[in-house]
Enzyme design. Structure first.
Site, PDB file in Angstrom:
ATOM      1  N   CYS A 143      12.181  70.802 -70.414  1.00 39.38           N
ATOM      2  CA  CYS A 143      13.025  71.918 -69.963  1.00 39.38           C
ATOM      3  C   CYS A 143      14.363  71.928 -70.681  1.00 39.38           C
ATOM      4  CB  CYS A 143      13.299  71.810 -68.461  1.00 39.38           C
ATOM      5  SG  CYS A 143      11.851  71.640 -67.416  1.00 39.38           S
ATOM      6  N   ASP A 181       9.189  83.584 -67.196  1.00 38.70           N
ATOM      7  CA  ASP A 181      10.008  82.491 -67.699  1.00 38.70           C
ATOM      8  C   ASP A 181       9.290  81.902 -68.902  1.00 38.70           C
ATOM      9  OD1 ASP A 181      11.798  82.872 -65.647  1.00 38.70           O
ATOM     10  OD2 ASP A 181      11.760  80.786 -64.949  1.00 38.70           O
ATOM     11  N   HIS A 239       6.732  77.246 -63.871  1.00 37.09           N
ATOM     12  CA  HIS A 239       6.816  76.483 -65.110  1.00 37.09           C
ATOM     13  C   HIS A 239       5.610  75.560 -65.261  1.00 37.09           C
ATOM     14  CE1 HIS A 239      11.460  77.143 -65.090  1.00 37.09           C
ATOM     15  NE2 HIS A 239      10.763  78.275 -65.088  1.00 37.09           N
ATOM     16  N   ASP A 259       5.095  73.214 -67.431  1.00 38.63           N
ATOM     17  CA  ASP A 259       5.280  71.895 -68.042  1.00 38.63           C
ATOM     18  C   ASP A 259       5.391  70.746 -67.052  1.00 38.63           C
ATOM     19  OD1 ASP A 259       7.773  72.813 -67.285  1.00 38.63           O
ATOM     20  OD2 ASP A 259       8.628  72.770 -69.306  1.00 38.63           O
ATOM     21  N   ASP A 309      13.591  77.425 -70.297  1.00 37.75           N
ATOM     22  CA  ASP A 309      13.294  78.441 -69.289  1.00 37.75           C
ATOM     23  C   ASP A 309      13.457  79.846 -69.845  1.00 37.75           C
ATOM     24  OD1 ASP A 309      13.155  76.203 -67.720  1.00 37.75           O
ATOM     25  OD2 ASP A 309      14.769  76.777 -66.355  1.00 37.75           O
TER      26      ASP A 309
END
Length: 359
Positions: free
Chosen positions: A344, A192, A241, A243, A116
């Protein structure tokens, strides 16, 4: 002859042979889920449901930390058995109030998810200017490792530290009159690091509730002409995020969550790649629900074939085998209350590869 790269930090893609990785820890975590973005993105009913399991602005219960610690130890055992050097972060106490002249917060969060905060591009480690006030000092847990890497030849870059004043957050973002569907304004650059994946000279990113256009522009200016950032349009109802939306598994192979992105509107650079449509995820069991079930595709590539996958995601494991990959199952759902999966929870410090274009 080109000069040999002696830096201990070297990573350009998500799939080159992984040699060294930082793995996070859930220890001393504090559930600071009360940043402006949390208050604006989650409605009172959702926050009330979350509080059935985790109390806002309180330390995580010890049973959550113990179970997550066991999960991360299983993960580390797999990484080391596969030949990867694992680095652990320093334990930091997060149950401490802190403030700036503009705001204060009851505490930090945790060091569970280095992805992150940090992104490695080549021999650079870039510290992201995150929009969460509670995560303002999160880099403290990584300072000893970052210092070591710099002393051995790596480059550490920190984006300008944001002020995180109220002007950064748009309380009317969900209204029909809003200029953007995201909670962030462009008052200052924030992003991020987990909103980007790396494919050599091409970086894939997204706008989200934690990444604004000003942040993307800063990163592009910093990286310069050697790199190009391409944006996808996220269909995630709470985008944050990339991912859980895309995973670049190997040269020419992109795993796509079809509910969070329109596969017909991917960046043009992927027109020659195989687009692998992820199977529906097996719903995860741990509570509270702080993430989508599509955490299923939050995997970690060890090279172009080996991939660490949550062991309950049997449809994805079968599909990966059919696509020619070697899935390595690992039980990791007890880590999910700390808002992260395999990708993560790691920062791939060194992969055996060099800068090139894959398109």
């Amino acid at each position: 002859m080109p000069k040999e790269n002696t830096s201990p930090v070297n990573s350009y893609t998500e799939w080159d042979l992984l040699e060294e990785v930082i793995v996070g820890t859930p220890k001393n975590a504090f559930f600071s889920f009360w940043d402006p973005i949390d208050q604006l993105v989650y409605n009172p009913a959702e926050l009330s449901e979350i509080e059935r399991y985790l109390k806002l602005q309180q330390p995580y219960p010890q049973d959550y930390i113990q179970k997550a610690s066991l999960a991360v130890e299983r993960f580390i055992h797999i990484l080391e058995a596969e030949g990867v050097k694992v680095r652990r972060v320093e334990e930091v106490m997060y149950e401490q109030q802190f403030s700036t002249p503009a705001w204060k917060t009851a505490g930090g969060f945790c060091a569970a998810n280095p992805r992150d905060l940090l992104i490695v591009i080549g021999d650079q480690i870039i510290e992201a200017p995150m929009c969460s006030r509670s995560r303002y000092f999160e880099a403290r847990a990584y300072r000893p490792l970052l210092k070591e890497y710099v002393e051995k030849g790596a480059h550490l870059v920190a984006a300008p530290k944001p002020m995180l004043s109220d002007a950064l957050y748009n309380p009317d973002f969900a209204s029909a009159d809003s200029d953007t569907p995201y909670v962030l304004t462009n008052h200052e650059p924030v992003f991020d690091a987990a909103d980007f994946i790396r494919c050599g000279r091409d970086i894939i990113g997204q706008l989200s509730h934690v990444t604004n256009q000003a942040g993307i522009d800063w990163l592009q200016r910093h990286l310069g002409a050697d790199y190009k950032i391409h944006l996808i349009q996220s269909l995630d109802p709470k985008p944050a995020h990339i991912d859980t939306t895309l995973a670049a598994l190997a040269p020419g192979k992109l795993l796509v969550n079809p509910t969070f992105t329109d596969v017909n509107k991917l960046p043009e650079i992927f027109k020659t790649w195989d687009i692998l449509i992820a199977p529906d995820p097996v719903p995860y069991k741990t509570r509270p629900r702080l993430m989508s079930n599509w955490i299923s595709i939050n995997t970690l590539m060890l090279d172009e074939r080996r991939i660490v996958v949550e062991e309950r995601q049997e449809p994805l494991i079968r599909a990966l085998k059919e696509w020619g990959f070697h899935p390595i199952p690992c039980a990791f759902e007890d880590y999910y209350p700390f808002i992260g999966g395999f990708h993560c929870a790691t920062l791939d410090v060194r992969r055996r590869g060099e800068l090139k274009s894959w398109f």
